[in-house]
Write an enzyme that holds these catalytic residues in place. Structure first.
Site, PDB file in Angstrom:
ATOM      1  NE  ARG A  21      -0.691   0.809   4.886  1.00  0.00           N
ATOM      2  CZ  ARG A  21      -0.459  -0.188   6.039  1.00  0.00           C
ATOM      3  NH1 ARG A  21      -1.263  -0.886   5.957  1.00  0.00           N
ATOM      4  NH2 ARG A  21       0.053   0.385   6.938  1.00  0.00           N
ATOM      5  CG  ASP A  67       7.544  -8.601  10.856  1.00  0.00           C
ATOM      6  OD1 ASP A  67       8.643  -7.722  10.874  1.00  0.00           O
ATOM      7  OD2 ASP A  67       6.675  -8.629  11.698  1.00  0.00           O
ATOM      8  CB  VAL A  68      11.257  -6.078   7.241  1.00  0.00           C
ATOM      9  CG1 VAL A  68      10.661  -5.871   6.047  1.00  0.00           C
ATOM     10  CG2 VAL A  68      10.787  -4.884   8.404  1.00  0.00           C
ATOM     11  CG  ASN A  94       7.751   1.379   1.360  1.00  0.00           C
ATOM     12  OD1 ASN A  94       7.590   2.385   1.186  1.00  0.00           O
ATOM     13  ND2 ASN A  94       6.816   0.516   1.856  1.00  0.00           N
ATOM     14  CE1 TYR A 162       8.982   7.091  10.642  1.00  0.00           C
ATOM     15  CE2 TYR A 162       9.586   9.773  10.454  1.00  0.00           C
ATOM     16  CZ  TYR A 162       8.913   8.352   9.891  1.00  0.00           C
ATOM     17  OH  TYR A 162       8.862   8.346   8.454  1.00  0.00           O
ATOM     18  CE  LYS A 166      11.478   6.174   8.447  1.00  0.00           C
ATOM     19  NZ  LYS A 166      11.627   4.985   7.282  1.00  0.00           N
TER      20      LYS A 166
HETATM   21  P1  NDP Z   1       2.418   2.607   5.520  1.00  0.00           P
HETATM   22  O1  NDP Z   1       2.306   2.612   6.883  1.00  0.00           O
HETATM   23  O2  NDP Z   1       1.054   3.188   4.710  1.00  0.00           O
HETATM   24  O3  NDP Z   1       2.736   1.279   4.691  1.00  0.00           O
HETATM   25  C1  NDP Z   1       3.553   0.628   5.220  1.00  0.00           C
HETATM   26  C2  NDP Z   1       3.893  -0.611   4.565  1.00  0.00           C
HETATM   27  O4  NDP Z   1       4.731  -1.580   5.249  1.00  0.00           O
HETATM   28  C3  NDP Z   1       2.532  -1.579   4.739  1.00  0.00           C
HETATM   29  O5  NDP Z   1       2.121  -2.352   3.789  1.00  0.00           O
HETATM   30  C4  NDP Z   1       2.952  -2.296   6.199  1.00  0.00           C
HETATM   31  O6  NDP Z   1       2.014  -3.467   6.054  1.00  0.00           O
HETATM   32  C5  NDP Z   1       4.349  -2.762   5.825  1.00  0.00           C
HETATM   33  N1  NDP Z   1       4.995  -3.136   6.868  1.00  0.00           N
HETATM   34  C6  NDP Z   1       4.966  -2.424   8.292  1.00  0.00           C
HETATM   35  N2  NDP Z   1       5.621  -3.006   8.973  1.00  0.00           N
HETATM   36  C7  NDP Z   1       6.006  -4.083   8.330  1.00  0.00           C
HETATM   37  C8  NDP Z   1       7.152  -5.317   8.793  1.00  0.00           C
HETATM   38  N3  NDP Z   1       7.778  -5.065   9.962  1.00  0.00           N
HETATM   39  N4  NDP Z   1       7.298  -6.261   7.956  1.00  0.00           N
HETATM   40  C9  NDP Z   1       6.910  -6.113   6.683  1.00  0.00           C
HETATM   41  N5  NDP Z   1       5.903  -5.130   6.206  1.00  0.00           N
HETATM   42  C10 NDP Z   1       5.675  -4.154   7.260  1.00  0.00           C
HETATM   43  O7  NDP Z   1       3.706   3.627   5.034  1.00  0.00           O
HETATM   44  P2  NDP Z   1       3.859   4.746   4.149  1.00  0.00           P
HETATM   45  O8  NDP Z   1       3.538   4.170   2.548  1.00  0.00           O
HETATM   46  O9  NDP Z   1       3.261   6.104   4.793  1.00  0.00           O
HETATM   47  O10 NDP Z   1       5.474   4.838   4.382  1.00  0.00           O
HETATM   48  C11 NDP Z   1       6.398   3.769   3.551  1.00  0.00           C
HETATM   49  C12 NDP Z   1       7.911   4.421   4.048  1.00  0.00           C
HETATM   50  O11 NDP Z   1       8.017   5.841   3.729  1.00  0.00           O
HETATM   51  C13 NDP Z   1       7.986   4.056   5.678  1.00  0.00           C
HETATM   52  O12 NDP Z   1       9.337   3.563   5.903  1.00  0.00           O
HETATM   53  C14 NDP Z   1       7.777   5.664   6.193  1.00  0.00           C
HETATM   54  O13 NDP Z   1       8.619   5.792   7.333  1.00  0.00           O
HETATM   55  C15 NDP Z   1       8.429   6.531   4.940  1.00  0.00           C
HETATM   56  N6  NDP Z   1       8.029   7.706   4.896  1.00  0.00           N
HETATM   57  C16 NDP Z   1       6.679   8.055   4.931  1.00  0.00           C
HETATM   58  C17 NDP Z   1       6.077   9.461   5.002  1.00  0.00           C
HETATM   59  C18 NDP Z   1       4.578   9.612   4.777  1.00  0.00           C
HETATM   60  O14 NDP Z   1       4.244  10.672   4.901  1.00  0.00           O
HETATM   61  N7  NDP Z   1       3.890   8.501   4.621  1.00  0.00           N
HETATM   62  C19 NDP Z   1       7.001  10.359   4.874  1.00  0.00           C
HETATM   63  C20 NDP Z   1       8.327  10.060   5.178  1.00  0.00           C
HETATM   64  C21 NDP Z   1       8.829   8.907   5.074  1.00  0.00           C
HETATM   65  P3  NDP Z   1       1.066  -3.802   7.597  1.00  0.00           P
HETATM   66  O15 NDP Z   1      -0.211  -3.759   7.070  1.00  0.00           O
HETATM   67  O16 NDP Z   1       1.243  -5.366   7.645  1.00  0.00           O
HETATM   68  O17 NDP Z   1       1.495  -2.699   8.490  1.00  0.00           O
END
Ligand code: NDP
Length: 237
Positions: A21, A67-68, A94, A162, A166
């Site tokens: 997503r 899970d990462v 990601n 957080y 980062k």
């Molecule tokens: P989301 O929370 O919308 O999506 C994160 C995805 O990673 C989900 O599919 C989630 O799945 C998966 N995930 C989380 N934890 C794990 C895990 N332990 N193992 C495998 N999969 C996992 O995040 P965003 O798209 O908003 O963000 C993506 C990246 O960008 C992140 O690293 C975030 O910190 C970074 N970022 C985002 C910003 C933003 O404004 N959105 C701004 C700056 C950086 P599940 O449903 O299982 O949780």
């Protein structure tokens, strides 16, 4: 090779963690459109349905559940890809979690450890597991999702865990880039904003994915150890 051809990823195999997503899903779409075969890593099958639906466009997209934070599982997936003759040549780290609004004096041990486990350990476990095969092949590109919060401190909301996680991703990026440059493995990061930018609007996942596509492609062949701000100018101040 033409400039346009440098963005083509035919023959590449790209792993996108959390590719189900938001930003991850847009990275899947961008890399697949450029021609890469994609392996999405998600914790559950339901999380990956939108990414798998992109197969309708003729893209090669597979799912591996994991899970990462589980380093053994990440090693197993990396080995599995190599054993079928197509090791990952691109990795987008990601998957990440966010939490804000908790003052440092109220952050629990569990809050802190969970943030570091997903956002730092997860990035290192995946980079080590998939990067090992890139080092052996003497080619590869890793793109990490950092954040402008690894550069500046957001206000007014407190979010020290957080921000620290980062900042660590950014220095992990530079450290691994320095180490693996001699093997032709590039390691870069994007640092997106997530609040209103000086451009007067929110950033979109697609705008982040465009930068990820560039860094993953041959168009960025001289770039490694770089943190690319995708923040509409937010960190200029
Ligand atoms: P989301 O929370 O919308 O999506 C994160 C995805 O990673 C989900 O599919 C989630 O799945 C998966 N995930 C989380 N934890 C794990 C895990 N332990 N193992 C495998 N999969 C996992 O995040 P965003 O798209 O908003 O963000 C993506 C990246 O960008 C992140 O690293 C975030 O910190 C970074 N970022 C985002 C910003 C933003 O404004 N959105 C701004 C700056 C950086 P599940 O449903 O299982 O949780």
């Amino acid at each position: 090779m033409s400039y346009q051809e440098k963005f083509r990823l035919h023959g590449e195999r790209a792993v996108v963690t959390g590719g189900g997503r938001a930003i991850g899903l847009c990275c899947v779409e961008a890399l697949a459109e450029a021609g890469a075969a994609i392996v999405v890593i998600e914790r559950g099958e339901a999380d990956a349905q939108e990414a798998l639906a992109l197969r309708n466009r003729g893209y090669e997209i597979e799912l591996r559940i994991g899970d990462v934070t589980d380093s053994a599982r990440m090693e197993a997936i990396a080995t599995e890809l190599a054993d079928d003759g197509r090791p990952a040549t691109i990795l987008v780290n990601n998957a990440g979690i966010g939490q804000s609004g908790i003052p440092s004096q109220d952050v629990t041990d569990a809050d802190w450890l969970r943030m570091m486990d997903v956002n730092i350990n997860g990035v290192f476990w995946c980079s080590r597991a998939f990067g090992r095969h890139m080092v052996a092949a003497r080619r590869g590109a890793i793109v990490n999702l950092g954040s402008m919060s690894g550069i500046i401190c957001n206000r007014p909301q407190p979010q020290t865990p957080y921000n620290v996680s980062k900042a660590a991703v950014h220095h992990l990026t530079r450290s691994m880039a320095a180490e693996w440059a001699e093997y032709g493995v590039r390691v870069n990061a994007v640092a997106p904003t997530y609040i209103e930018t000086p451009m007067g609007r929110m950033g979109t996942p697609e705008e982040v994915a465009s930068a990820v596509l560039f860094l993953a492609s041959g168009a960025a062949s001289l770039m490694t150890g770089t943190i690319v701000n995708v923040d509409g100018g937010f960190t200029c101040w």
